[in-house]
Design a protein around this motif. Structure first.
Motif, PDB file in Angstrom:
ATOM      1  N   ILE A   1     -15.753 -45.936   8.422  1.00 30.35           N
ATOM      2  CA  ILE A   1     -14.506 -46.665   8.177  1.00 30.35           C
ATOM      3  C   ILE A   1     -14.132 -46.518   6.703  1.00 30.35           C
TER       4      ILE A   1
ATOM      5  N   TYR B   1     -13.188 -40.087   8.892  1.00 27.66           N
ATOM      6  CA  TYR B   1     -13.215 -41.540   9.159  1.00 27.66           C
ATOM      7  C   TYR B   1     -12.517 -41.813  10.484  1.00 27.66           C
ATOM      8  N   GLN B   2     -13.068 -42.769  11.220  1.00 26.94           N
ATOM      9  CA  GLN B   2     -12.479 -43.082  12.529  1.00 26.94           C
ATOM     10  C   GLN B   2     -11.505 -44.249  12.454  1.00 26.94           C
ATOM     11  N   GLY B   3     -11.584 -45.032  11.358  1.00 28.04           N
ATOM     12  CA  GLY B   3     -10.690 -46.179  11.226  1.00 28.04           C
ATOM     13  C   GLY B   3     -10.393 -46.458   9.765  1.00 28.04           C
TER      14      GLY B   3
ATOM     15  N   ILE C   1      -4.897 -42.388  12.858  1.00 28.91           N
ATOM     16  CA  ILE C   1      -6.191 -43.102  12.822  1.00 28.91           C
ATOM     17  C   ILE C   1      -5.908 -44.605  12.906  1.00 28.91           C
ATOM     18  N   PRO C   2      -6.620 -45.347  13.786  1.00 28.06           N
ATOM     19  CA  PRO C   2      -6.364 -46.788  13.878  1.00 28.06           C
ATOM     20  C   PRO C   2      -6.468 -47.472  12.511  1.00 28.06           C
ATOM     21  N   PHE C   3      -5.469 -48.281  12.206  1.00 24.77           N
ATOM     22  CA  PHE C   3      -5.333 -48.878  10.876  1.00 24.77           C
ATOM     23  C   PHE C   3      -5.086 -50.378  11.024  1.00 24.77           C
TER      24      PHE C   3
ATOM     25  N   VAL D   1     -11.338 -53.496  13.282  1.00 20.67           N
ATOM     26  CA  VAL D   1     -11.241 -52.047  13.484  1.00 20.67           C
ATOM     27  C   VAL D   1     -12.451 -51.530  14.262  1.00 20.67           C
TER      28      VAL D   1
ATOM     29  N   VAL E   1     -11.832 -52.400  17.851  1.00 18.61           N
ATOM     30  CA  VAL E   1     -10.824 -51.496  18.429  1.00 18.61           C
ATOM     31  C   VAL E   1     -11.473 -50.158  18.776  1.00 18.61           C
ATOM     32  N   LEU E   2     -12.299 -49.667  17.854  1.00 18.23           N
ATOM     33  CA  LEU E   2     -12.914 -48.355  18.083  1.00 18.23           C
ATOM     34  C   LEU E   2     -13.950 -48.417  19.201  1.00 18.23           C
TER      35      LEU E   2
END
Ligand code: DQA
Length: 148
Positions: A3, A67-69, A93-95, A138, A141-142
């Protein structure tokens, strides 16, 4: 899971900057708390701060594949930056948007966020805990499960 935590302009001054609004914790204190929680959650985090919009844009672009988030306090750029919003949209990318203060109880210009519509969600008003909630969010969510 990696992250990226980004802090926007003037957040390097935390501790002495308007402590009644933003608290007495320094950015170092916040980053240490984020690192500790990351360890508990079993994820790795990298924390960075910049006073420059373009540098934040570049870091978001470079997050792809690494990075995944992203958890970000865009600070004043929240209310001005189409470039940061476009970068978040571009990378997909989820934010999570976080704020120390509750931006909705302050001046009217702070109520508008260019980033919130492209965020998974916004956490605002919990001081340093906003970042910790943002990290939990986050990760949840992931992992596609409720935050714990
Ligand atoms: C802030 C709120 C913004 O309006 C302000 O410009 C900041 C900090 C917060 O964390 O409460 O610099 O993002």
């Amino acid at each position: 899971m990696k992250i990226l935590v980004l802090h926007g302009p003037n957040l390097n001054l935390l501790g002495t900057r308007e402590p009644g609004l933003y608290g007495r914790e320094t950015l170092k204190d916040i980053n240490e708390a984020i690192g500790k929680l990351a360890g508990e959650l079993g994820v790795s985090v990298e924390c960075r701060q910049s006073n420059m919009e373009g540098e934040l844009v570049t870091w978001i672009q470079e997050a792809v594949g690494h990075y995944q988030g992203v958890v970000m306090n865009p600070a004043a750029y929240t209310h001005t930056s189409v470039a940061l919003r476009d970068a978040v949209l571009a990378v997909g990318i989820p934010f999570i948007e976080v704020h120390l203060s509750n931006i909705h109880t302050r001046e009217s210009f702070r109520r508008r966020s260019f980033l919130a519509p492209v965020a998974v969600g916004q956490i605002s008003g919990f001081g340093m805990t906003s970042y910790l909630l943002g990290l939990r969010a986050v990760v949840a969510v992931l992992q596609q499960k409720p935050a714990r």
